[in-house]
Each structure stands twice: as C-alpha cells, then as structure tokens.
Design a protein around this motif. Structure first.
Motif, PDB file in Angstrom:
ATOM      1  N   ASP A 174       0.866  -1.174   0.000  1.00  0.00           N
ATOM      2  CA  ASP A 174       0.000   0.000   0.000  1.00  0.00           C
ATOM      3  C   ASP A 174       0.906   1.227   0.000  1.00  0.00           C
ATOM      4  O   ASP A 174       1.597   1.483   0.994  1.00  0.00           O
ATOM      5  N   PRO A 175       0.937   2.019  -1.070  1.00  0.00           N
ATOM      6  CA  PRO A 175       1.887   3.141  -1.156  1.00  0.00           C
ATOM      7  C   PRO A 175       1.650   4.239  -0.132  1.00  0.00           C
ATOM      8  O   PRO A 175       2.520   5.093   0.068  1.00  0.00           O
ATOM      9  N   ASN A 176       0.497   4.226   0.524  1.00  0.00           N
ATOM     10  CA  ASN A 176       0.193   5.242   1.528  1.00  0.00           C
ATOM     11  C   ASN A 176       0.520   4.788   2.952  1.00  0.00           C
ATOM     12  O   ASN A 176       0.263   5.520   3.906  1.00  0.00           O
ATOM     13  N   ARG A 177       1.080   3.584   3.076  1.00  0.00           N
ATOM     14  CA  ARG A 177       1.357   3.042   4.414  1.00  0.00           C
ATOM     15  C   ARG A 177       2.753   2.418   4.448  1.00  0.00           C
ATOM     16  O   ARG A 177       2.919   1.227   4.678  1.00  0.00           O
ATOM     17  N   LEU A 178       3.757   3.276   4.235  1.00  0.00           N
ATOM     18  CA  LEU A 178       5.135   2.807   4.184  1.00  0.00           C
ATOM     19  C   LEU A 178       5.960   3.494   5.282  1.00  0.00           C
ATOM     20  O   LEU A 178       5.774   4.674   5.578  1.00  0.00           O
ATOM     21  N   LEU A 197      14.605  11.987   1.269  1.00  0.00           N
ATOM     22  CA  LEU A 197      13.397  11.637   0.529  1.00  0.00           C
ATOM     23  C   LEU A 197      12.295  12.662   0.737  1.00  0.00           C
ATOM     24  O   LEU A 197      11.562  13.005  -0.197  1.00  0.00           O
ATOM     25  N   SER A 198      12.167  13.160   1.966  1.00  0.00           N
ATOM     26  CA  SER A 198      11.088  14.092   2.280  1.00  0.00           C
ATOM     27  C   SER A 198      11.280  15.440   1.596  1.00  0.00           C
ATOM     28  O   SER A 198      10.332  16.226   1.511  1.00  0.00           O
ATOM     29  N   THR A 205       5.556   8.736  -3.943  1.00  0.00           N
ATOM     30  CA  THR A 205       4.960   8.731  -2.614  1.00  0.00           C
ATOM     31  C   THR A 205       6.044   9.036  -1.593  1.00  0.00           C
ATOM     32  O   THR A 205       7.226   9.076  -1.931  1.00  0.00           O
ATOM     33  N   GLN A 206       5.624   9.264  -0.344  1.00  0.00           N
ATOM     34  CA  GLN A 206       6.557   9.551   0.732  1.00  0.00           C
ATOM     35  C   GLN A 206       6.310   8.558   1.867  1.00  0.00           C
ATOM     36  O   GLN A 206       5.205   8.036   2.014  1.00  0.00           O
ATOM     37  N   PRO A 326       8.209  12.886   8.094  1.00  0.00           N
ATOM     38  CA  PRO A 326       6.926  12.381   8.602  1.00  0.00           C
ATOM     39  C   PRO A 326       6.926  12.159  10.107  1.00  0.00           C
ATOM     40  O   PRO A 326       7.960  12.303  10.788  1.00  0.00           O
ATOM     41  N   LYS A 327       5.759  11.821  10.600  1.00  0.00           N
ATOM     42  CA  LYS A 327       5.576  11.467  12.013  1.00  0.00           C
ATOM     43  C   LYS A 327       6.663  10.479  12.430  1.00  0.00           C
ATOM     44  O   LYS A 327       7.027   9.567  11.685  1.00  0.00           O
TER      45      LYS A 327
END
Length: 396
Positions: A174-178, A197-198, A205-206, A326-327
């Motif tokens: 899932d590209p939104n859950r990496l 990457l960010s 995706t990120q 990210p978080k």
C-alpha cells in the motif's frame, strides 16, 4: 577433592571475568554482563590472532548467527534486492491484499551485522506477522570496505526503490502506508534517507512514518550527559563508538583521543552548536547533574568537513528539512551513550512541527530490542520490541 578445588577456581575465574559493575536500575544486569563478556572474548581473540576487530566479529556472526531465508506457513521469506542492494523480504501469506511496508536498516556501527543475523531475522518475522506487513531488511555495504557516503547511498537507493511503483506492484504494498526504520547505525541511515526523501517532490509517494531505535545521530559531542553517564556501560562503550565513527567517516584513527575530548568541535559556529546543545534539548530530569566538559580551545584539532555532513549526522539538519519529515517514533534507553542523540532529535523534530512519540526505557541499554529473542536477553528487550511494534500498528 582436587577436582572440586579446580572447578571452584575455574568458576571463580569465570565469574571474575564476567562480572562488571553496572549502575543500579539496569534490567537483569547479569544477562547484560554475559553478553558483554561474549563481546570482550571476541576482542581478546582478535588481539591474540592479530585480526582486525570487525572482520573477526563479522566472521563469527556469519558462522554462528546468519540463518537462511526460511519460509513458513505464515510467511514467504526470500533473499531479494532493492536497486541492486541485497534485501531479505518477509511477506505474509494471508491478511489484507495490500500490505503495509517497513524498510529496515540493521545496526552494528556501519561495520557489523547483517539482515541475515538470527536476531534481525526473528525481529523482522515478528514484525511481519504481528503487523500483517511486508518487511524489507537491507544489507547495505559495511566498513572498512564501504565507508561514507557509500552505506548512505546504498540505503538511499534501496529507499527510493522501496517507494517506487514497481516495488508496490511486485510485493503488494500500500503506497500510503510505508515506513522507514532502523536501529543504532541503521537508525542513523533511516533518519538520513528520510530527510533526503522528504525533500524530494519528484517521488511518487513519501514514507508515512519513520521509526528510529536508539539512533546514533552526531559525531561532534562525545561528552553529552549520556556519554558521560554511560561511558562504561556495555555493550556500546564511548571509545568504541568513536572508533566506529572514525572508520565510517574514513577519518584518521589517531583522531580518537581528540574527538573523545571534543577537541575537533571546539570552534563550532553558534547555529551548529545549537543543534547539538543537550543542555537545552535534553530534559533536565534526563541529563541530571551532568554539565558540559570544558575544552582547551588552544589545543583544538581541525574539524574535517565530513563531520558536518547531514547525510552522516542527521541531527545537524536545518529546521526546514526536519519540518518536511513524517511522524516519528524514537526509542531511547537510559543506560545508553546514544540516549541524548535520540532525545535531541525528538526535541528538534517537535520544534520543527513534526509529531513525535518518544519511547524511553528507564532500565534499557543499547541493543536491548534487537537481542530480545535470545535466551540470555532481558525483559526490557521484549518490552521495547512490543512497544515498537505496537506503535507501528497504531500509526502505519
């Protein structure tokens, strides 16, 4: 009677060799002493045989610790590659059609260890099963053959591949859950590549989260409160960390006394110094009574530019770079020289607007989570592993 006396003498000698005074509060101290005695035995063998420390340790690891990629009823396990970088992949056979994904970088001072080690294999199996996620454990190049920036570039190449559409399709991600994660030196690589990457808008995706386990994040201050407090606490001693850094940065090993006394960083500019100011960035109850050590600036050594490279020392990144990441989850241990590195990074990320979970173990020590599955390891290892996986389950 003579046999009993001999046995008693040998037992006493073994106890003397194993025993090491530890600060009160360390979880199950005799287990930590046994682990430390094992490492010291490797060092002694190195001295006797005249072998380089890292080569001997890695040889022992390959003989004793490395395990093949064994699949089981719950997991399909294969040795694969991401952008040509060897990677062990753990894929659940059942569960959701599209899986969460974790890219993991192992620790070992950029010189030791492997994704094929039993301890990392067990960690990744547990992560894959408990999270119903695809875990990809990367074997980046190791020093002394591979020095900075090569391991970072390996990690970056693997990470870019991990975030690519080809990899999503190939492994059902899932590209939104990496997530990008790692421990110790692997936590350093995870933090560094996440920053890179960010800041790259061209990626499809990120990473949704970053998870860093007792990461090493700077090589400018070897006199932080945690370095002072824990310099003689196994398994990661202060001089050993200095040697790992010098080897990773391909610097002169004769600089060890200078960097241990912070002579290499006595002339830092105020902005850089503020990024590693543990008297501000580390909570008072954590840093306790420790104070910065005075440095004789007249004897300072020249600071090599590589010590300031944010790809090697992610704690030195600017606020604007941190704000894009990210978080974060950051695990730290009280009895670890790297404790303050993680504490400072958590504070700097928060100040930059990033949501951070700080997971601190008052009875923990460096390496405790990775060795949680070994028979002689302590309960704090199991607790820290469970907390790490629980956070991933709730946030990924």
């Amino acid at each position: 009677m003579r046999l009993n006396v001999t046995a008693a003498v040998l037992l006493s000698a073994a106890a003397y060799y194993v025993y090491l005074p530890l600060p009160p509060g360390v979880c199950e101290p005799w287990k930590l002493m046994l682990l430390d005695a094992l490492f010291r035995s490797f060092m002694t063998a190195r001295d006797i045989l005249g072998l380089k420390q890292v080569h001997l340790l890695n040889h022992v690891v390959s003989l004793v610790e490395e395990v093949p990629a064994r699949s089981c009823s719950a997991l399909h396990v294969t040795d694969s590659a991401l952008a040509g970088i060897p990677t062990r992949v753990y894929r659940p056979r059942a569960g959701q059609a599209l899986k969460r994904g974790v890219l993991y970088f192992h620790g070992g001072g950029w010189a030791l260890g492997s994704a094929r080690m039993r301890s990392y294999d067990l960690l990744c199996r547990k992560m894959a099963e408990d999270l119903d996620a695809v875990i990809m454990s990367v074997d980046y190049g190791l020093a002394p053959e591979s020095v900075f920036p090569a391991p970072y570039l390996d990690a970056l190449s693997a990470s870019r591949s991990f975030l690519s559409a080809d990899t999503w399709d190939r492994f059902g991600l899932d590209p939104n859950r990496l997530c990008i994660s790692g421990d110790s030196a692997g936590g350093n690589l995870a933090a560094a590549v996440t920053q890179t990457l960010s800041s790259d808008p061209s990626l499809p995706t990120q990473p949704r989260v970053q998870a860093l386990v007792y990461p090493v994040l700077q090589a400018l201050d070897f006199q932080t409160s945690s370095y002072q407090q824990n310099q003689a606490v196994p398994i990661l001693y202060r001089p050993v960390m200095a040697r790992f850094w010098l080897q990773y940065l391909d610097a002169d090993p004769l600089l060890e006394p200078s960097i241990l006394n912070n002579l290499h960083s006595c002339a830092l500019d105020p902005i850089t110094r503020s990024k590693i100011n543990w008297t501000v960035l580390v909570p008072a109850h954590i840093r306790k009574h420790y104070r910065p050590i005075a440095v004789d600036t007249s004897t300072g050594a020249e600071l090599a530019p590589v010590f300031l490279d944010v790809r090697a020392a992610p704690l030195l990144a600017d606020d604007v770079v941190l704000s894009r990441t990210p978080k974060a989850y950051i695990l730290t241990c009280e009895f670890d020289i790297l404790r303050d590195d993680g504490m400072m990074y958590a504070r700097r990320l928060r100040d930059a607007g990033v949501t951070v979970t700080s997971d601190h173990y008052d009875d923990g020590f460096h390496g405790c989570m990775v060795f949680a599955n070994l028979p002689m390891m302590s309960s704090v290892g199991r607790r820290s592993m469970e907390g790490f996986i629980r956070w991933l389950d709730q946030n990924l």
